[in-house]
Design an enzyme around this catalytic site. Sequence first.
Site, mmCIF file in Angstrom:
data_model
loop_
_atom_site.group_PDB
_atom_site.id
_atom_site.type_symbol
_atom_site.label_atom_id
_atom_site.label_comp_id
_atom_site.label_asym_id
_atom_site.label_seq_id
_atom_site.Cartn_x
_atom_site.Cartn_y
_atom_site.Cartn_z
ATOM 1 N N GLU A 112 -2.939 -8.590 -5.491
ATOM 2 C CA GLU A 112 -3.071 -7.752 -6.684
ATOM 3 C C GLU A 112 -2.221 -6.494 -6.558
ATOM 4 O O GLU A 112 -1.630 -6.027 -7.540
ATOM 5 C CB GLU A 112 -4.537 -7.403 -6.930
ATOM 6 C CG GLU A 112 -5.367 -8.608 -7.344
ATOM 7 C CD GLU A 112 -6.736 -8.239 -7.909
ATOM 8 O OE1 GLU A 112 -6.997 -7.029 -8.131
ATOM 9 O OE2 GLU A 112 -7.542 -9.160 -8.125
ATOM 10 N N GLU A 113 -2.151 -5.933 -5.366
ATOM 11 C CA GLU A 113 -1.325 -4.746 -5.163
ATOM 12 C C GLU A 113 0.137 -5.035 -5.482
ATOM 13 O O GLU A 113 0.824 -4.229 -6.123
ATOM 14 C CB GLU A 113 -1.456 -4.262 -3.722
ATOM 15 C CG GLU A 113 -0.581 -3.069 -3.387
ATOM 16 C CD GLU A 113 -0.758 -2.557 -1.966
ATOM 17 O OE1 GLU A 113 0.093 -1.778 -1.507
ATOM 18 O OE2 GLU A 113 -1.765 -2.930 -1.318
#
Length: 385
Positions: free
Chosen positions: A241-242
Amino acid sequence: MIFTQEHEELRRTVRNFVEKELNPHVREWEDAGRFPIHEVFKKMGDLGLLGVTKPEEFGGMGLDYSYGLVMSEEMGRVHCGGVPLAVGVQTDMATPALARFGSDELRRDYLAPAIAGDMVASIAVSEPHAGSDVANTRTSAKKDGDDYVINGTKMWITNSPSADFFCLLACTSDDKPHMNKSLIVVPRDAAGITVDKPLNKLGMRSSETAQVFFDNVRVPQRNLIGQEGMGFMMQMMQFQEERLFAAANSLMGMQHVIDETIAYAKDREIFGMPLIDNQSVHFRLAELQTDLEALRALTYRACEMYVGGKDVLQLASMAKLKVGRLSREVADSCLQYWGGNGFMWENPAGQLYRDGRLGSIGGGADEVMLGIICKTMDILPGKKK
């Protein structure tokens, strides 16, 4: 990717917030080296923007990550990288594992306030000797009665000077490096935590980043996220997700610099004609726009697959690699066309030149992304015995 009316409504909400609440203050915050993070986060929390993909029972919207991508992309309209970085730490770095694997008690005490904007979160993974090499982190959490006793140092920790809690990666056993780590929620007010003065960074000036020391810090073992020994795996999942956030968040910033450079090149005359009429200039701008659209398509595809439950390790790593490199190309090429004006501190290309450089370092360096991509292609050489 097909965006619905709901996606577009979220896009308008974020865009309006950026234009009204953030961009008018960016220059002041950049000069100060910080922004009023609690105040800004509370406003975002009131709009639901800190919990777009988080569970509804803890105050989130419960939407899939395509909505998170829209949020990230529109935050890229902020005229600096530091504020979106601080937001991304809160939404896409420090809380995904907490939301997915944390106990109801932990999520009630920490996730819900983070979603509401009442708490600022920070992700404490990197150490002075271990940035991209996450497996080499050495901060320890030893059991003592019902507590963990934490000792170690974390470096380059964004949001730490204002954080209310840390999502900390620590060694909880003497097992192999990929099996001995756990994620633990550590409240900032626990005794034994020292946050050093903010670091003097090249870019991302409006976000505060500091070194954090943990000296016999006691936290209850119930602050463990998920299972002991699964911290490395959960951190790798958070990285997905980062990295998607990093790719999506950079799109609008690069587009802004290209658009501003085109406008300037049309007005600036050199040797009797507009700068834009030089073939080397308009051809290069066309190349940059093409590369940007290719990155957008890659990011959207990775997001679609992620929403569909598929493994996006390769595509997310590719997007992360490309955004770090392309932001440097856009910044460097466009700055050149501004001439002396491009060398000024407040120039948009100069801003991207400083802020965008982190893209090839933070969240896994380019070389780490290339290693991951090679591994997924089955072309990475094995370790020699």
